[in-house]
Design a protein around this motif. Structure first.
Motif, PDB file in Angstrom:
ATOM      1  N   CYS A  92      -6.337   5.352  -7.743  1.00 26.55           N
ATOM      2  CA  CYS A  92      -4.916   5.552  -7.443  1.00 26.55           C
ATOM      3  C   CYS A  92      -4.087   5.620  -8.726  1.00 26.55           C
ATOM      4  CB  CYS A  92      -4.392   4.423  -6.560  1.00 26.55           C
ATOM      5  SG  CYS A  92      -5.098   4.393  -4.901  1.00 26.55           S
ATOM      6  N   GLN A  93      -4.346   4.696  -9.631  1.00 26.17           N
ATOM      7  CA  GLN A  93      -3.580   4.664 -10.879  1.00 26.17           C
ATOM      8  C   GLN A  93      -3.745   5.967 -11.649  1.00 26.17           C
ATOM      9  OE1 GLN A  93      -4.870   1.853 -13.837  1.00 26.17           O
ATOM     10  NE2 GLN A  93      -2.828   1.632 -14.707  1.00 26.17           N
ATOM     11  N   ARG A  94      -4.958   6.482 -11.699  1.00 23.49           N
ATOM     12  CA  ARG A  94      -5.212   7.727 -12.418  1.00 23.49           C
ATOM     13  C   ARG A  94      -4.575   8.927 -11.709  1.00 23.49           C
ATOM     14  NH1 ARG A  94      -9.246   7.313 -16.273  1.00 23.49           N
ATOM     15  NH2 ARG A  94     -10.045   5.190 -16.487  1.00 23.49           N
ATOM     16  N   TRP A  95      -4.743   8.993 -10.396  1.00 24.56           N
ATOM     17  CA  TRP A  95      -4.195  10.131  -9.660  1.00 24.56           C
ATOM     18  C   TRP A  95      -2.677  10.190  -9.776  1.00 24.56           C
ATOM     19  CZ3 TRP A  95      -6.069  14.459  -7.819  1.00 24.56           C
ATOM     20  CH2 TRP A  95      -5.287  15.217  -6.933  1.00 24.56           C
ATOM     21  N   LEU A  96      -2.039   9.030  -9.795  1.00 24.16           N
ATOM     22  CA  LEU A  96      -0.580   8.987  -9.840  1.00 24.16           C
ATOM     23  C   LEU A  96      -0.026   9.374 -11.206  1.00 24.16           C
ATOM     24  CD1 LEU A  96       0.215   5.830  -7.667  1.00 24.16           C
ATOM     25  CD2 LEU A  96       0.182   8.247  -7.013  1.00 24.16           C
ATOM     26  N   GLN A  97      -0.880   9.518 -12.208  1.00 21.40           N
ATOM     27  CA  GLN A  97      -0.427  10.082 -13.483  1.00 21.40           C
ATOM     28  C   GLN A  97      -0.226  11.593 -13.378  1.00 21.40           C
ATOM     29  OE1 GLN A  97       0.324   7.836 -15.731  1.00 21.40           O
ATOM     30  NE2 GLN A  97      -0.587   6.308 -14.355  1.00 21.40           N
ATOM     31  N   LEU A  98      -0.781  12.183 -12.315  1.00 29.67           N
ATOM     32  CA  LEU A  98      -0.748  13.639 -12.162  1.00 29.67           C
ATOM     33  C   LEU A  98       0.122  14.092 -10.993  1.00 29.67           C
ATOM     34  CD1 LEU A  98      -4.615  14.152 -12.528  1.00 29.67           C
ATOM     35  CD2 LEU A  98      -2.893  14.443 -14.334  1.00 29.67           C
ATOM     36  N   VAL A 105      -1.333   5.888   1.511  1.00 23.57           N
ATOM     37  CA  VAL A 105      -1.950   5.147   0.408  1.00 23.57           C
ATOM     38  C   VAL A 105      -0.955   4.147  -0.166  1.00 23.57           C
ATOM     39  CG1 VAL A 105      -2.963   5.323  -1.898  1.00 23.57           C
ATOM     40  CG2 VAL A 105      -3.543   7.023  -0.142  1.00 23.57           C
ATOM     41  N   GLU A 106       0.298   4.550  -0.228  1.00 23.43           N
ATOM     42  CA  GLU A 106       1.331   3.644  -0.727  1.00 23.43           C
ATOM     43  C   GLU A 106       1.434   2.408   0.170  1.00 23.43           C
ATOM     44  OE1 GLU A 106       5.918   3.976  -2.417  1.00 23.43           O
ATOM     45  OE2 GLU A 106       5.040   5.601  -1.227  1.00 23.43           O
ATOM     46  N   ARG A 107       1.340   2.604   1.477  1.00 30.06           N
ATOM     47  CA  ARG A 107       1.362   1.470   2.407  1.00 30.06           C
ATOM     48  C   ARG A 107       0.127   0.602   2.228  1.00 30.06           C
ATOM     49  NH1 ARG A 107       2.001   3.330   8.297  1.00 30.06           N
ATOM     50  NH2 ARG A 107       2.126   1.056   8.584  1.00 30.06           N
ATOM     51  N   TRP A 108      -1.028   1.233   2.029  1.00 33.58           N
ATOM     52  CA  TRP A 108      -2.270   0.481   1.817  1.00 33.58           C
ATOM     53  C   TRP A 108      -2.175  -0.376   0.550  1.00 33.58           C
ATOM     54  CZ3 TRP A 108      -5.712   0.919  -2.317  1.00 33.58           C
ATOM     55  CH2 TRP A 108      -6.930   0.226  -2.185  1.00 33.58           C
ATOM     56  N   GLN A 109      -1.601   0.201  -0.520  1.00 34.35           N
ATOM     57  CA  GLN A 109      -1.471  -0.535  -1.778  1.00 34.35           C
ATOM     58  C   GLN A 109      -0.559  -1.757  -1.637  1.00 34.35           C
ATOM     59  OE1 GLN A 109      -0.332   2.988  -4.221  1.00 34.35           O
ATOM     60  NE2 GLN A 109      -1.927   2.276  -5.627  1.00 34.35           N
ATOM     61  N   SER A 110       0.478  -1.620  -0.811  1.00 29.31           N
ATOM     62  CA  SER A 110       1.435  -2.714  -0.644  1.00 29.31           C
ATOM     63  C   SER A 110       1.022  -3.698   0.452  1.00 29.31           C
ATOM     64  CB  SER A 110       2.822  -2.154  -0.337  1.00 29.31           C
ATOM     65  OG  SER A 110       2.823  -1.468   0.911  1.00 29.31           O
ATOM     66  N   GLY A 111      -0.123  -3.407   1.106  1.00 30.02           N
ATOM     67  CA  GLY A 111      -0.594  -4.277   2.171  1.00 30.02           C
ATOM     68  C   GLY A 111       0.175  -4.126   3.457  1.00 30.02           C
ATOM     69  N   ALA A 112       0.840  -2.967   3.656  1.00 27.61           N
ATOM     70  CA  ALA A 112       1.682  -2.763   4.834  1.00 27.61           C
ATOM     71  C   ALA A 112       0.968  -2.042   5.970  1.00 27.61           C
ATOM     72  CB  ALA A 112       2.933  -1.979   4.443  1.00 27.61           C
ATOM     73  N   THR A 113      -0.303  -1.681   5.774  1.00 27.62           N
ATOM     74  CA  THR A 113      -1.028  -1.037   6.870  1.00 27.62           C
ATOM     75  C   THR A 113      -1.259  -2.050   7.986  1.00 27.62           C
ATOM     76  OG1 THR A 113      -3.080  -1.514   5.692  1.00 27.62           O
ATOM     77  CG2 THR A 113      -2.158   0.696   5.447  1.00 27.62           C
ATOM     78  N   THR A 114      -1.295  -1.556   9.226  1.00 23.83           N
ATOM     79  CA  THR A 114      -1.342  -2.465  10.388  1.00 23.83           C
ATOM     80  C   THR A 114      -2.608  -2.347  11.226  1.00 23.83           C
ATOM     81  OG1 THR A 114      -0.149  -0.827  11.723  1.00 23.83           O
ATOM     82  CG2 THR A 114       1.173  -2.507  10.564  1.00 23.83           C
ATOM     83  N   SER A 115      -3.522  -1.454  10.824  1.00 28.79           N
ATOM     84  CA  SER A 115      -4.737  -1.300  11.626  1.00 28.79           C
ATOM     85  C   SER A 115      -5.900  -0.868  10.740  1.00 28.79           C
ATOM     86  CB  SER A 115      -4.520  -0.251  12.729  1.00 28.79           C
ATOM     87  OG  SER A 115      -4.364   1.035  12.160  1.00 28.79           O
ATOM     88  N   ALA A 122      -6.512   5.766   4.650  1.00 27.65           N
ATOM     89  CA  ALA A 122      -6.043   5.630   3.270  1.00 27.65           C
ATOM     90  C   ALA A 122      -7.215   5.692   2.298  1.00 27.65           C
ATOM     91  CB  ALA A 122      -5.272   4.322   3.100  1.00 27.65           C
ATOM     92  N   LEU A 123      -8.301   5.006   2.616  1.00 24.03           N
ATOM     93  CA  LEU A 123      -9.472   5.007   1.750  1.00 24.03           C
ATOM     94  C   LEU A 123     -10.130   6.382   1.692  1.00 24.03           C
ATOM     95  CD1 LEU A 123     -11.023   1.543   2.698  1.00 24.03           C
ATOM     96  CD2 LEU A 123      -9.827   2.150   0.586  1.00 24.03           C
ATOM     97  N   ALA A 124     -10.043   7.131   2.787  1.00 27.68           N
ATOM     98  CA  ALA A 124     -10.585   8.496   2.792  1.00 27.68           C
ATOM     99  C   ALA A 124      -9.800   9.383   1.826  1.00 27.68           C
ATOM    100  CB  ALA A 124     -10.545   9.075   4.206  1.00 27.68           C
ATOM    101  N   ILE A 125      -8.478   9.210   1.774  1.00 24.26           N
ATOM    102  CA  ILE A 125      -7.642   9.962   0.837  1.00 24.26           C
ATOM    103  C   ILE A 125      -8.005   9.599  -0.604  1.00 24.26           C
ATOM    104  CG2 ILE A 125      -5.274  10.278  -0.003  1.00 24.26           C
ATOM    105  CD1 ILE A 125      -4.361   9.812   2.929  1.00 24.26           C
ATOM    106  N   ILE A 126      -8.204   8.313  -0.845  1.00 22.41           N
ATOM    107  CA  ILE A 126      -8.557   7.858  -2.190  1.00 22.41           C
ATOM    108  C   ILE A 126      -9.906   8.428  -2.615  1.00 22.41           C
ATOM    109  CG2 ILE A 126      -9.151   5.808  -3.567  1.00 22.41           C
ATOM    110  CD1 ILE A 126      -7.058   4.277  -1.873  1.00 22.41           C
TER     111      ILE A 126
END
Length: 332
Positions: A92-98, A105-115, A122-126
């Motif tokens: 994520c850190q590398r991709w967000l440089q581009l 993914v932003e919700r997953w990073q912040s722990g806001a996913t609910t299921s 989110a992990l599939a996108i990563i």
């Protein structure tokens, strides 16, 4: 017919590829344009800085490069194990440089996913990002689009800057890699832009010799540690997972001598018995000089021995790779 890039890349056969892009029509990447009297020399540093940045972000190493007036060359090594070793947060850190973040993914990073389903999505996108960060096409997209936009803005114009898609050439063995690297790094000498490899600014050879990319080089602040050029590890370390299996000193002696021969007006000669690398790989002096000057024009989609070309063709679901008979005389 133009071939899709995925049909020209086979990491089963090789992780080394020679990549080139050329400017369209009279567009100038770098140097002095005699037609308009405009100087674009400063754009060479754009290229070097961008290559360094992308190398630090991607799991792709640069073995050789040369930035010319209306085109550039890269020899790259695709390091998939490096990408697989990254954590999901690293990706994520590398991709967000581009590019911007994906809302999920932003919700997953912040722990806001609910299921669990959201987490899996989110992990599939990563994982998709992970694959792109070791993909040659994505590397070239991030390089060429950035330079095109910057050049068009400076020229106050719109439209295409590059002449179609980049060209890719698979380097299937050590002989192909060595010959291609020398061909790339000797570009300024062949074009009479420099008298020697040591004077050839904006090439990987110059960077290795002088430990910097140009006389004007000023290191910038990057979010990651700047990744150096792919190292020479010598024959004694050939079992290491990543590196060029030659001696750096032997390589420099060879390309410096080759550059002197190419630069001279009279016909030159390379005595293969005086160069350990040529003896190691079984190159004759005449074959080596021919490759150092004409590698890019002689061979196209893949370069290697007849057996390696046959395997590459099979993996690409092709019956034949152009130039197989011609290559068999040198790459055996």
């Amino acid at each position: 017919m133009t071939q899709a890039r995925r049909s020209q890349i086979s990491l089963i056969d090789t992780c080394y590829y020679h990549l080139t892009s050329r400017c369209i029509r009279r567009a100038f990447l770098c140097g002095q344009d005699e037609y308009t009297s405009r100087n674009y020399e400063h754009r060479r540093q754009w290229m070097v800085d961008r290559i360094r940045f992308l190398t630090s972000v991607f799991a792709i190493d640069v073995a050789a490069y040369a930035v010319m007036s209306n085109h550039y060359h890269l020899v790259v090594y695709v390091n998939e194990p490096e990408a697989q070793a990254w954590t999901d947060e690293d990706v994520c850190q590398r991709w967000l440089q581009l590019y911007g973040n994906h809302p999920l993914v932003e919700r997953w990073q912040s722990g806001a996913t609910t299921s669990a389903a959201e987490n899996e999505a989110a992990l599939a996108i990563i994982e998709e990002w992970r694959g792109r960060l070791s993909d040659i096409s994505w590397l070239m997209r991030c390089l060429n689009e950035y330079i095109a936009r910057k050049a068009n803005k400076e020229d106050n114009c719109q439209g295409r800057f590059w002449e179609g898609r980049f060209k890719s050439q698979a380097l299937l063995d050590e002989k192909a890699l060595l010959a291609c690297m020398a061909y790339v790094e000797l570009n300024p000498v062949r074009a009479k832009m420099a008298d020697s490899v040591q004077d050839s600014e904006y090439t990987s050879a110059y960077e290795r010799i002088h430990d910097k990319a140009s006389k004007q080089d000023k290191p910038g602040e990057l979010p990651f540690q700047v990744k150096p050029l792919l190292g020479f590890i010598g024959n004694e370390h050939k079992n290491q997972p990543c590196g060029i299996a030659f001696s750096l000193l032997d390589y420099f002696e060879l390309i410096e001598a080759t550059g002197q021969v190419i630069r001279d007006d009279k016909r030159g000669y390379i005595d293969e018995s005086k160069f350990p690398i040529l003896q190691q790989l079984g190159f004759s002096g005449d074959d080596w000089l021919d490759l150092a000057q004409h590698f890019g024009k002689k061979y196209h989609r893949a370069v290697g021995s007849l057996a390696e070309l046959s395997r590459f063709a099979a993996h690409m679901e092709k019956k034949w790779i152009g130039g197989q008979r011609q290559q068999a005389n040198i790459f055996h």
